[in-house]
Design an enzyme around this catalytic site. Structure first.
Site, PDB file in Angstrom:
ATOM      1  N   HIS A  51       0.846  -1.198   0.000  1.00 21.20           N
ATOM      2  CA  HIS A  51       0.000   0.000   0.000  1.00 21.20           C
ATOM      3  C   HIS A  51       0.881   1.248   0.000  1.00 21.20           C
ATOM      4  CE1 HIS A  51       0.409  -1.193   4.329  1.00 21.20           C
ATOM      5  NE2 HIS A  51       0.957  -0.004   4.320  1.00 21.20           N
TER       6      HIS A  51
HETATM    7  C1  T46 Z   1       2.770   0.553   6.904  1.00 20.52           C
HETATM    8  C2  T46 Z   1       3.405  -0.749   7.240  1.00 20.52           C
HETATM    9  C3  T46 Z   1       4.877  -0.648   7.492  1.00 20.52           C
HETATM   10  C4  T46 Z   1      -5.056  -0.397  12.845  1.00 20.52           C
HETATM   11  O1  T46 Z   1      -6.200  -0.604  13.282  1.00 20.52           O
HETATM   12  N1  T46 Z   1      -4.297   0.605  13.371  1.00 20.52           N
HETATM   13  C5  T46 Z   1      -3.030   0.883  12.925  1.00 20.52           C
HETATM   14  O2  T46 Z   1      -2.374   1.812  13.437  1.00 20.52           O
HETATM   15  C6  T46 Z   1      -2.510   0.079  11.857  1.00 20.52           C
HETATM   16  C7  T46 Z   1      -1.104   0.358  11.323  1.00 20.52           C
HETATM   17  C8  T46 Z   1      -3.276  -0.922  11.341  1.00 20.52           C
HETATM   18  N2  T46 Z   1      -4.523  -1.156  11.835  1.00 20.52           N
HETATM   19  C9  T46 Z   1      -5.305  -2.269  11.291  1.00 20.52           C
HETATM   20  C10 T46 Z   1      -5.694  -2.120   9.828  1.00 20.52           C
HETATM   21  C11 T46 Z   1      -5.769  -3.548   9.347  1.00 20.52           C
HETATM   22  O3  T46 Z   1      -7.052  -4.057   9.616  1.00 20.52           O
HETATM   23  O4  T46 Z   1      -4.509  -3.451  11.358  1.00 20.52           O
HETATM   24  C12 T46 Z   1      -4.753  -4.291  10.239  1.00 20.52           C
HETATM   25  C13 T46 Z   1      -3.463  -4.622   9.515  1.00 20.52           C
HETATM   26  O5  T46 Z   1      -2.953  -3.449   8.878  1.00 20.52           O
HETATM   27  P1  T46 Z   1      -2.142  -3.511   7.514  1.00 20.52           P
HETATM   28  O6  T46 Z   1      -2.625  -4.616   6.669  1.00 20.52           O
HETATM   29  O7  T46 Z   1      -2.168  -2.130   6.907  1.00 20.52           O
HETATM   30  O8  T46 Z   1      -0.673  -3.859   8.052  1.00 20.52           O
HETATM   31  P2  T46 Z   1       0.683  -3.835   7.244  1.00 20.52           P
HETATM   32  O9  T46 Z   1       1.701  -4.461   8.126  1.00 20.52           O
HETATM   33  O10 T46 Z   1       0.537  -4.360   5.875  1.00 20.52           O
HETATM   34  O11 T46 Z   1       1.035  -2.269   7.101  1.00 20.52           O
HETATM   35  C14 T46 Z   1       1.365  -1.524   8.252  1.00 20.52           C
HETATM   36  C15 T46 Z   1       0.722  -0.143   8.178  1.00 20.52           C
HETATM   37  O12 T46 Z   1      -0.678  -0.246   7.925  1.00 20.52           O
HETATM   38  C16 T46 Z   1       1.328   0.755   7.153  1.00 20.52           C
HETATM   39  O13 T46 Z   1       1.048   2.075   7.513  1.00 20.52           O
HETATM   40  O14 T46 Z   1       3.410   1.409   6.316  1.00 20.52           O
HETATM   41  O15 T46 Z   1       2.779  -1.400   8.350  1.00 20.52           O
END
Ligand code: T46
Length: 137
Positions: A51
């Protein structure tokens, strides 16, 4: 722009009792910190990210272990291997990122300029590229 995404060499206080590193908003990183989150217990072979953020600034640190971050601004790509807890990778807005190659026990901490907001994400690569191109017209 990908050129703005740089490794920031954070202060490191060497000490026989163990080392200490600190990060100060506005001094070591070009944004105020509103949120801290971390990835841990990442299974071998897992991929995270996939993303871009519209407005969020971030500093990504390998607190423990190592992993790779692949950055893409729609024109150029680069991969950074993170393996030191005193290096932070500054990631500016409008950068597509993917993360993989997590070592066992890796902990990835992220300092972010704003609260979690799903509306700030591009989770579709084509939409991201579309908007990069639109901004350039
Ligand atoms: C990034 C990389 C390095 C939340 O509810 N609060 C939060 O602060 C975050 C970061 C995520 N979430 C929820 C949203 C999704 O339902 O946690 C779930 C997993 O998030 P995501 O799929 O976006 O996780 P990553 O590891 O792919 O990405 C994260 C960050 O979202 C992003 O900002 O740069 O880590």
């Amino acid at each position: 722009m990908i050129e703005n995404c740089k490794i920031i060499d954070l202060p490191k206080i060497n000490d026989p009792r163990g080392n200490l590193t600190f990060v100060e908003s506005g001094r070591h990183i070009p944004f105020d910190i509103r949120r801290v989150y971390y990835l841990y217990d990442v299974p071998g072979g897992a991929e995270r990210g996939g993303h871009a953020h519209k407005a969020l600034h971030q500093l990504i640190i390998a607190m423990s272990g190592s992993f790779d971050i692949h950055l893409d601004d729609g024109h150029s790509k680069k991969t950074v291997h993170m393996n030191r807890s005193y290096y932070g990778l500054y990631v500016c807005p409008m950068i597509w990122r993917e993360m993989d190659n997590f070592s066992s026990g890796a902990v990835c901490m992220v300092l972010a300029s704003n609260y979690y907001d799903e509306a700030d994400y591009y989770r579709d690569y084509d939409q991201f590229i579309n908007d990069v191109q639109k901004a350039e017209k």
